[in-house]
Write an enzyme that holds these catalytic residues in place. Sequence first.
Site: not given
Length: 207
Positions: A102, A106, A198, A201
């Site tokens: 990602r 944006t 996340d 992660d």
Amino acid sequence: MHLVVDHPLILHKLTILRDKSTGPKEFRELIREIATLMTYEAMRHLALRKKIVQTPLEECEGYEINDKNIVVVPILRAGLGMLDGVLQLVPNASVGYAGMYRDPETKMPVEYYVKFPAFYDDTEVFILDPMLATGNSAVKAIDLVKGKGGKHITLLSVVSAPEGLKVVELKHPDVRILTCAIDRGLNDHAYILPGLGDAGDRLYRTK
Ligand code: URA
């Protein structure tokens, strides 16, 4: 169309997954186990063929699925955490990869590696991503699968944001979505609240 798979075993495991003190080893185990439990529900519609089997006593009629007709597509990298949990139930399935990250500015997915096996008219495709946040990566992965001929598509996502669900359902109303929880929403960085952080992660201890 979406379905919330809220079996007690899943909700129990999801709660440990959300806990910030859960380390990578347990996190990986839980994501894998939840994926297996979701697969049980996600594959309820699979076609069965009749099969004659010889028991120790006599011949009888049984059933078989054609798991060679299944393609599992993890969205890299967090979707990889679910892959073995799915393959445990359908070991002959083929695996395709949709690598995307990602863009932090944006928030849009950028593809960096895509490799799919052949899709036939009756191939059942299962796309894996533990987090359905903005929905942009899922939409992109579905676009890619459909572009290569995939027709029967299910998205497996452990935790979803209402925003992401809406985006995918609007762009791809024919895709079935299975999720274990629909959380409150997204924060300014497009993380799901309360979510679990996340997922990539936490799986691979990169932060
Ligand atoms: N991806 C994640 O891993 N977590 C989120 O909350 C959103 C996207």
